[in-house]
Scaffold this motif. Sequence first.
Motif, mmCIF file in Angstrom:
data_model
loop_
_atom_site.group_PDB
_atom_site.id
_atom_site.type_symbol
_atom_site.label_atom_id
_atom_site.label_comp_id
_atom_site.label_asym_id
_atom_site.label_seq_id
_atom_site.Cartn_x
_atom_site.Cartn_y
_atom_site.Cartn_z
ATOM 1 N N ASP A 279 5.301 -15.029 4.851
ATOM 2 C CA ASP A 279 5.434 -13.587 5.077
ATOM 3 C C ASP A 279 6.790 -13.086 4.593
ATOM 4 O O ASP A 279 6.888 -11.986 4.019
ATOM 5 C CB ASP A 279 5.260 -13.263 6.562
ATOM 6 C CG ASP A 279 3.867 -13.591 7.071
ATOM 7 O OD1 ASP A 279 2.932 -13.630 6.256
ATOM 8 O OD2 ASP A 279 3.722 -13.827 8.292
ATOM 9 N N VAL A 322 3.247 -0.717 15.300
ATOM 10 C CA VAL A 322 2.762 -2.044 14.902
ATOM 11 C C VAL A 322 2.849 -3.022 16.068
ATOM 12 O O VAL A 322 1.913 -3.794 16.327
ATOM 13 C CB VAL A 322 3.567 -2.562 13.689
ATOM 14 C CG1 VAL A 322 3.254 -4.031 13.414
ATOM 15 C CG2 VAL A 322 3.253 -1.732 12.454
ATOM 16 N N LEU A 326 -0.300 -5.052 17.805
ATOM 17 C CA LEU A 326 -0.388 -6.505 17.915
ATOM 18 C C LEU A 326 -0.562 -6.945 19.364
ATOM 19 O O LEU A 326 -1.341 -7.869 19.654
ATOM 20 C CB LEU A 326 0.861 -7.149 17.305
ATOM 21 C CG LEU A 326 1.031 -6.966 15.788
ATOM 22 C CD1 LEU A 326 2.365 -7.546 15.321
ATOM 23 C CD2 LEU A 326 -0.112 -7.635 15.036
ATOM 24 N N PHE A 357 -7.860 -5.913 13.496
ATOM 25 C CA PHE A 357 -6.736 -5.294 12.788
ATOM 26 C C PHE A 357 -7.154 -3.951 12.191
ATOM 27 O O PHE A 357 -8.335 -3.663 12.026
ATOM 28 C CB PHE A 357 -6.220 -6.222 11.686
ATOM 29 C CG PHE A 357 -5.714 -7.544 12.191
ATOM 30 C CD1 PHE A 357 -4.387 -7.725 12.498
ATOM 31 C CD2 PHE A 357 -6.584 -8.607 12.375
ATOM 32 C CE1 PHE A 357 -3.917 -8.939 12.962
ATOM 33 C CE2 PHE A 357 -6.132 -9.823 12.849
ATOM 34 C CZ PHE A 357 -4.798 -9.992 13.141
ATOM 35 N N PRO A 362 -5.526 -7.671 8.000
ATOM 36 C CA PRO A 362 -4.244 -8.113 8.591
ATOM 37 C C PRO A 362 -3.058 -7.881 7.665
ATOM 38 O O PRO A 362 -1.935 -7.651 8.145
ATOM 39 C CB PRO A 362 -4.477 -9.606 8.841
ATOM 40 C CG PRO A 362 -5.963 -9.766 8.917
ATOM 41 C CD PRO A 362 -6.524 -8.748 7.974
ATOM 42 N N VAL A 365 -0.937 -4.676 8.129
ATOM 43 C CA VAL A 365 0.107 -4.721 9.152
ATOM 44 C C VAL A 365 1.395 -5.280 8.549
ATOM 45 O O VAL A 365 2.497 -4.784 8.817
ATOM 46 C CB VAL A 365 -0.346 -5.565 10.355
ATOM 47 C CG1 VAL A 365 0.758 -5.651 11.406
ATOM 48 C CG2 VAL A 365 -1.605 -4.972 10.973
ATOM 49 N N LEU A 366 1.264 -6.313 7.717
ATOM 50 C CA LEU A 366 2.442 -6.891 7.061
ATOM 51 C C LEU A 366 3.087 -5.875 6.128
ATOM 52 O O LEU A 366 4.320 -5.813 6.028
ATOM 53 C CB LEU A 366 2.050 -8.145 6.284
ATOM 54 C CG LEU A 366 3.195 -8.880 5.580
ATOM 55 C CD1 LEU A 366 4.220 -9.376 6.583
ATOM 56 C CD2 LEU A 366 2.659 -10.048 4.754
ATOM 57 N N THR A 421 8.652 -8.328 16.256
ATOM 58 C CA THR A 421 7.399 -7.939 15.610
ATOM 59 C C THR A 421 6.975 -8.918 14.522
ATOM 60 O O THR A 421 5.790 -9.275 14.447
ATOM 61 C CB THR A 421 7.535 -6.530 15.019
ATOM 62 O OG1 THR A 421 8.069 -5.644 16.008
ATOM 63 C CG2 THR A 421 6.185 -6.015 14.570
ATOM 64 N N TYR A 425 3.579 -11.027 14.540
ATOM 65 C CA TYR A 425 2.560 -10.915 13.493
ATOM 66 C C TYR A 425 2.191 -12.285 12.930
ATOM 67 O O TYR A 425 1.006 -12.557 12.673
ATOM 68 C CB TYR A 425 3.058 -10.012 12.364
ATOM 69 C CG TYR A 425 2.170 -10.070 11.140
ATOM 70 C CD1 TYR A 425 0.976 -9.357 11.087
ATOM 71 C CD2 TYR A 425 2.517 -10.865 10.044
ATOM 72 C CE1 TYR A 425 0.153 -9.425 9.981
ATOM 73 C CE2 TYR A 425 1.692 -10.931 8.933
ATOM 74 C CZ TYR A 425 0.513 -10.215 8.910
ATOM 75 O OH TYR A 425 -0.302 -10.291 7.819
ATOM 76 N N SER A 429 -1.694 -12.890 13.399
ATOM 77 C CA SER A 429 -2.455 -12.842 12.147
ATOM 78 C C SER A 429 -3.291 -14.089 11.926
ATOM 79 O O SER A 429 -4.221 -14.089 11.108
ATOM 80 C CB SER A 429 -1.510 -12.636 10.960
ATOM 81 O OG SER A 429 -0.612 -13.723 10.830
#
Length: 489
Positions: A279, A322, A326, A357, A362, A365-366, A421, A425, A429
């Motif tokens: 990520d 966000v 989550l 999501f 998903p 969100v990233l 966060t 995630y 995720s």
Amino acid sequence: MAGGGGGGNTRELDQTPTWAVASVCGVIVLISILLEKGLHHIGEFFSHRKKKAMVEALEKVKAELMVLGFISLLLVFGQNYIIKICITEEAADTMLPCKLKKGAEHLGGVLGRPQAPYYAAAAFSPHPHRLLAEANMKAKCHEGKVSLISINALHQLHIFIFFLAVFHVMYSAITMALGRAKIRGWKEWEKEAAGQDDEFSNDPTRFRFTHETSFVRQHMNVLNKTPASFYISNFFRQFFRSVRKADYCALRHSFVNVHLAPGSKFDFQKYIKRSLEDDFKVIVGISPPLWASALTFLFLNVYGWHTMLWISIMPVVIILSVGTKLQGIICRMAIDITERHAVIQGIPLVQVSDQYFWFARPTFVLFLIHFTLFQNGFQIIYFLWILYEYGLDSCFNESNQFVFARLCLGVVVQFLCSYVTLPLYALVSQMGSTMKQSIFDDQTSKALKNWRAGVKKKAPNSNSKHGGHGSPTAGSPTRAAADSGIALT
């Protein structure tokens, strides 16, 4: 700066001592070499630790620095051509970042407030026309027109790009350090969860209802309540122990049972750490949409529009939304478990699905996390540049209290996004429908690729010898992984 004149501050390169030129160039070259060697050693460290994602992230940082370097070179090469572009004074007086001052010369650009150093100097100088001529010596515009952007403003823009390059690297390093520190705290939970797997698998008498499990009990306060209370509860949950031991164990148990064989020996915490690195490899880059958002901010940073206020608030709103989402996903999983009213052995099995999501994606969100980190970092860098160029009491800053509040807000967003966060995630995720590639380490990935290449190579021979039926075990991926001495731990 008339050609090679003898004035104290107007000497050009042909009238500058060679020792001065060599000294300045030597210092710049030395600093550049030290920075390059430092990045090279960091890359070797990641390679030695087999951190492939971190190596790729470092290469992306180098690429971003190269882009900023190209921008800087283009500004240097094109400055003589840029200042020759003339616009009307009426156009130059529109959309200024600071209030227009009467009598000020239009020497500032779209990034700087209207500058008046040459004008002020000319008022008290015995040679005012000479100073003004030096300030605009290459800007040959007709009467009633001025340069699109002055040499002074281009110099300030250069400094802003330097700030952007330096602080982008520092900002990325802080983000990764905080994220890894958060996930490092889950190592003890991983050991206890692995022990619980053995405990429940060896004791078949330990059955219980799903609502009696720790994972469901911790989320009972949001069950059977209104949607408003559901989101309010999850909003505040992200500030206090955003990931609890029961949450980690439940998500780990479900991941292993859905994507791997039940009871498999798998280091889930190590996998989450690799997933965080993947990520990070994404969020460290500056994509075209992010460049577009930065240019939009520069375009809309007009006096009276309070753009600085909105760019400070927007990252806070996004990252809190966000984080609430989550947390809501984890609670929704607990609700789904209670609706089944099942009797289970050990830890309840969470249903994995992309439907939890936004837009069943998903990765969206990233992207929001990436956008938040960039916008927050950009506004902090912009503030530091203003502080360096204009000081704290500049027209960019409405009040010292507002500046202090905006700076504190930026630090809070950075900490919340990096330490809370982003690791959250990386964990949640994994509850998507598909399994991430980072579950395989480099050796396993290489073994699987070799197995695939071997099957392709042997397929024609096997078909000709065995009537189209190849060996079912000789080239299996499990066999390839076993030959490489690879386990799921």
